[in-house]
Scaffold this motif. Sequence first.
Motif, PDB file in Angstrom:
ATOM      1  N   GLU A 130     -56.442  56.256 105.531  1.00  0.00           N
ATOM      2  CA  GLU A 130     -55.241  57.067 105.313  1.00  0.00           C
ATOM      3  C   GLU A 130     -53.992  56.194 105.306  1.00  0.00           C
ATOM      4  O   GLU A 130     -53.087  56.396 104.490  1.00  0.00           O
ATOM      5  N   ARG A 131     -53.942  55.228 106.221  1.00  0.00           N
ATOM      6  CA  ARG A 131     -52.784  54.319 106.247  1.00  0.00           C
ATOM      7  C   ARG A 131     -52.685  53.535 104.946  1.00  0.00           C
ATOM      8  O   ARG A 131     -51.590  53.344 104.393  1.00  0.00           O
ATOM      9  N   ALA A 132     -53.832  53.090 104.444  1.00  0.00           N
ATOM     10  CA  ALA A 132     -53.823  52.318 103.204  1.00  0.00           C
ATOM     11  C   ALA A 132     -53.393  53.181 102.024  1.00  0.00           C
ATOM     12  O   ALA A 132     -52.600  52.752 101.184  1.00  0.00           O
ATOM     13  N   ALA A 133     -53.893  54.399 101.955  1.00  0.00           N
ATOM     14  CA  ALA A 133     -53.578  55.275 100.823  1.00  0.00           C
ATOM     15  C   ALA A 133     -52.125  55.720 100.842  1.00  0.00           C
ATOM     16  O   ALA A 133     -51.482  55.827  99.787  1.00  0.00           O
ATOM     17  N   LEU A 134     -51.589  55.968 102.044  1.00  0.00           N
ATOM     18  CA  LEU A 134     -50.247  56.532 102.179  1.00  0.00           C
ATOM     19  C   LEU A 134     -49.198  55.494 102.557  1.00  0.00           C
ATOM     20  O   LEU A 134     -48.039  55.837 102.774  1.00  0.00           O
ATOM     21  N   ASP A 135     -49.618  54.242 102.635  1.00  0.00           N
ATOM     22  CA  ASP A 135     -48.693  53.152 102.970  1.00  0.00           C
ATOM     23  C   ASP A 135     -48.001  53.418 104.305  1.00  0.00           C
ATOM     24  O   ASP A 135     -46.775  53.331 104.417  1.00  0.00           O
ATOM     25  N   LEU A 136     -48.803  53.738 105.327  1.00  0.00           N
ATOM     26  CA  LEU A 136     -48.275  54.067 106.639  1.00  0.00           C
ATOM     27  C   LEU A 136     -48.462  52.902 107.608  1.00  0.00           C
ATOM     28  O   LEU A 136     -49.418  52.129 107.497  1.00  0.00           O
ATOM     29  N   ALA A 137     -47.571  52.825 108.563  1.00  0.00           N
ATOM     30  CA  ALA A 137     -47.676  51.801 109.608  1.00  0.00           C
ATOM     31  C   ALA A 137     -48.714  52.231 110.639  1.00  0.00           C
ATOM     32  O   ALA A 137     -49.006  53.422 110.800  1.00  0.00           O
ATOM     33  N   GLU A 138     -49.254  51.255 111.341  1.00  0.00           N
ATOM     34  CA  GLU A 138     -50.198  51.563 112.407  1.00  0.00           C
ATOM     35  C   GLU A 138     -49.496  52.412 113.469  1.00  0.00           C
ATOM     36  O   GLU A 138     -48.360  52.152 113.855  1.00  0.00           O
ATOM     37  N   GLY A 139     -50.168  53.458 113.920  1.00  0.00           N
ATOM     38  CA  GLY A 139     -49.574  54.369 114.887  1.00  0.00           C
ATOM     39  C   GLY A 139     -48.917  55.582 114.268  1.00  0.00           C
ATOM     40  O   GLY A 139     -48.492  56.489 114.999  1.00  0.00           O
ATOM     41  N   ALA A 140     -48.824  55.635 112.948  1.00  0.00           N
ATOM     42  CA  ALA A 140     -48.243  56.796 112.275  1.00  0.00           C
ATOM     43  C   ALA A 140     -49.190  57.990 112.388  1.00  0.00           C
ATOM     44  O   ALA A 140     -50.416  57.837 112.435  1.00  0.00           O
ATOM     45  N   ALA A 141     -48.620  59.180 112.414  1.00  0.00           N
ATOM     46  CA  ALA A 141     -49.410  60.409 112.538  1.00  0.00           C
ATOM     47  C   ALA A 141     -49.523  61.110 111.186  1.00  0.00           C
ATOM     48  O   ALA A 141     -48.641  61.002 110.328  1.00  0.00           O
ATOM     49  N   VAL A 142     -50.625  61.821 111.013  1.00  0.00           N
ATOM     50  CA  VAL A 142     -50.837  62.610 109.799  1.00  0.00           C
ATOM     51  C   VAL A 142     -51.265  64.020 110.173  1.00  0.00           C
ATOM     52  O   VAL A 142     -51.791  64.264 111.265  1.00  0.00           O
ATOM     53  N   THR A 143     -51.024  64.927 109.246  1.00  0.00           N
ATOM     54  CA  THR A 143     -51.560  66.284 109.328  1.00  0.00           C
ATOM     55  C   THR A 143     -52.716  66.375 108.350  1.00  0.00           C
ATOM     56  O   THR A 143     -52.572  65.984 107.182  1.00  0.00           O
ATOM     57  N   ARG A 144     -53.855  66.869 108.825  1.00  0.00           N
ATOM     58  CA  ARG A 144     -55.045  66.980 107.968  1.00  0.00           C
ATOM     59  C   ARG A 144     -55.363  68.451 107.726  1.00  0.00           C
ATOM     60  O   ARG A 144     -55.449  69.244 108.668  1.00  0.00           O
ATOM     61  N   ILE A 145     -55.533  68.780 106.472  1.00  0.00           N
ATOM     62  CA  ILE A 145     -55.904  70.139 106.072  1.00  0.00           C
ATOM     63  C   ILE A 145     -57.284  70.077 105.431  1.00  0.00           C
ATOM     64  O   ILE A 145     -57.503  69.304 104.482  1.00  0.00           O
ATOM     65  N   ARG A 146     -58.206  70.858 105.957  1.00  0.00           N
ATOM     66  CA  ARG A 146     -59.538  70.938 105.353  1.00  0.00           C
ATOM     67  C   ARG A 146     -59.697  72.351 104.813  1.00  0.00           C
ATOM     68  O   ARG A 146     -59.475  73.343 105.532  1.00  0.00           O
ATOM     69  N   ARG A 147     -60.047  72.439 103.529  1.00  0.00           N
ATOM     70  CA  ARG A 147     -60.163  73.763 102.938  1.00  0.00           C
ATOM     71  C   ARG A 147     -61.296  73.826 101.934  1.00  0.00           C
ATOM     72  O   ARG A 147     -61.729  72.810 101.370  1.00  0.00           O
ATOM     73  N   LEU A 148     -61.756  75.053 101.705  1.00  0.00           N
ATOM     74  CA  LEU A 148     -62.835  75.338 100.768  1.00  0.00           C
ATOM     75  C   LEU A 148     -62.237  76.064  99.575  1.00  0.00           C
ATOM     76  O   LEU A 148     -61.510  77.047  99.741  1.00  0.00           O
ATOM     77  N   ARG A 149     -62.575  75.613  98.389  1.00  0.00           N
ATOM     78  CA  ARG A 149     -62.034  76.218  97.172  1.00  0.00           C
ATOM     79  C   ARG A 149     -63.181  76.781  96.336  1.00  0.00           C
ATOM     80  O   ARG A 149     -64.258  76.181  96.247  1.00  0.00           O
ATOM     81  N   SER A 150     -62.922  77.932  95.707  1.00  0.00           N
ATOM     82  CA  SER A 150     -63.997  78.675  95.052  1.00  0.00           C
ATOM     83  C   SER A 150     -63.541  79.241  93.715  1.00  0.00           C
ATOM     84  O   SER A 150     -62.344  79.475  93.496  1.00  0.00           O
ATOM     85  N   PHE A 151     -64.521  79.495  92.843  1.00  0.00           N
ATOM     86  CA  PHE A 151     -64.340  80.275  91.620  1.00  0.00           C
ATOM     87  C   PHE A 151     -65.128  81.567  91.786  1.00  0.00           C
ATOM     88  O   PHE A 151     -66.345  81.531  91.997  1.00  0.00           O
ATOM     89  N   ASP A 152     -64.446  82.704  91.697  1.00  0.00           N
ATOM     90  CA  ASP A 152     -65.118  84.005  91.751  1.00  0.00           C
ATOM     91  C   ASP A 152     -66.029  84.119  92.970  1.00  0.00           C
ATOM     92  O   ASP A 152     -67.143  84.671  92.894  1.00  0.00           O
ATOM     93  N   GLY A 153     -65.592  83.573  94.096  1.00  0.00           N
ATOM     94  CA  GLY A 153     -66.358  83.667  95.334  1.00  0.00           C
ATOM     95  C   GLY A 153     -67.440  82.621  95.497  1.00  0.00           C
ATOM     96  O   GLY A 153     -68.059  82.534  96.563  1.00  0.00           O
ATOM     97  N   ALA A 154     -67.676  81.810  94.478  1.00  0.00           N
ATOM     98  CA  ALA A 154     -68.705  80.771  94.561  1.00  0.00           C
ATOM     99  C   ALA A 154     -68.060  79.457  94.998  1.00  0.00           C
ATOM    100  O   ALA A 154     -67.169  78.947  94.301  1.00  0.00           O
ATOM    101  N   PRO A 155     -68.484  78.880  96.140  1.00  0.00           N
ATOM    102  CA  PRO A 155     -67.891  77.615  96.606  1.00  0.00           C
ATOM    103  C   PRO A 155     -68.006  76.522  95.563  1.00  0.00           C
ATOM    104  O   PRO A 155     -69.063  76.330  94.954  1.00  0.00           O
ATOM    105  N   LEU A 156     -66.901  75.810  95.376  1.00  0.00           N
ATOM    106  CA  LEU A 156     -66.848  74.778  94.348  1.00  0.00           C
ATOM    107  C   LEU A 156     -66.429  73.424  94.921  1.00  0.00           C
ATOM    108  O   LEU A 156     -66.984  72.387  94.566  1.00  0.00           O
ATOM    109  N   ILE A 157     -65.435  73.435  95.831  1.00  0.00           N
ATOM    110  CA  ILE A 157     -64.837  72.185  96.326  1.00  0.00           C
ATOM    111  C   ILE A 157     -64.644  72.279  97.835  1.00  0.00           C
ATOM    112  O   ILE A 157     -64.154  73.288  98.336  1.00  0.00           O
ATOM    113  N   ILE A 158     -65.007  71.237  98.531  1.00  0.00           N
ATOM    114  CA  ILE A 158     -64.591  71.071  99.912  1.00  0.00           C
ATOM    115  C   ILE A 158     -63.680  69.847  99.932  1.00  0.00           C
ATOM    116  O   ILE A 158     -64.031  68.799  99.394  1.00  0.00           O
ATOM    117  N   GLU A 159     -62.495  69.999 100.492  1.00  0.00           N
ATOM    118  CA  GLU A 159     -61.542  68.903 100.408  1.00  0.00           C
ATOM    119  C   GLU A 159     -60.762  68.734 101.699  1.00  0.00           C
ATOM    120  O   GLU A 159     -60.569  69.683 102.473  1.00  0.00           O
TER     121      GLU A 159
END
Length: 254
Positions: A130-159
């Motif tokens: 995460e630090r590498a992707a977001l160019d963050l310094a060591e010790g920086a904090a992040v908020t993580r969101i985990r969610r499930l995405r669907s088409f017509d009720g059928a699970p498609l993506i976990i992200e």
Amino acid sequence: MSVHKLEISEQPRASGTPETLGFRPLYRQVKAIFVRRLVDGVWAPGAALPSEGQLAAEIGVSQGTVRKALDELAAENLVVRRQGRGTFVAEHDERRILFQFFKLAPDEGSPRFPDSVVLSVTTGLAREAERAALDLAEGAAVTRIRRLRSFDGAPLIIETLSLPQQLFPGLEDGPIPNNLYSLFAGRYGITIANARERLKAVALADVDAAALGVSPGEPALQIDRVALSLDGTPVEHRLSLCLTQEVHYLSDLR
């Protein structure tokens, strides 16, 4: 609002005159002024811009130069031209996200925006990736969101989305809408301008397979995205695992 004036003349250089190191075409300099106004919130999402003539007079360039700068912003989906009404700052509505940032489309039927269910919202110290992707310094904090995405009720993506907590304070305390980019712009004044994606075929781990309702080891498309704000700052790292039995990744190359 401060008035920007450009000192570089629009007159063509004499033949044989060496180009100044770092020289940018005048319309690109005007474009940079406009982008700065978007970054600073001088022009808010959905707002109408002054006319090309007004902008040209204010900055001290020709109307054609302003038009060329606005044309580039329109091509990058940062402003919208509306016939007979003028130019407006683009908003992160679902249609824009669907065609600019969401590239999965059903094998049959029209592209559409998936539904989302938030599974968890947590905060903590940024991990190395995460630090590498977001160019963050060591010790920086992040908020993580985990969610499930669907088409017509059928699970498609976990992200999983990782966001610098310093840029999005309090995000973990409120409701998380399906259209996150609209939230970023409206609440935090951060507009997503573009993103970089890396695609890879992977086998689903147990926890991700369970969320998607398939067997562990099921093949999936992994989309590793870093989203950038108007000034080029990385503001979101998103790792999406996608089932592709009935959808495909659509990229319109121009």
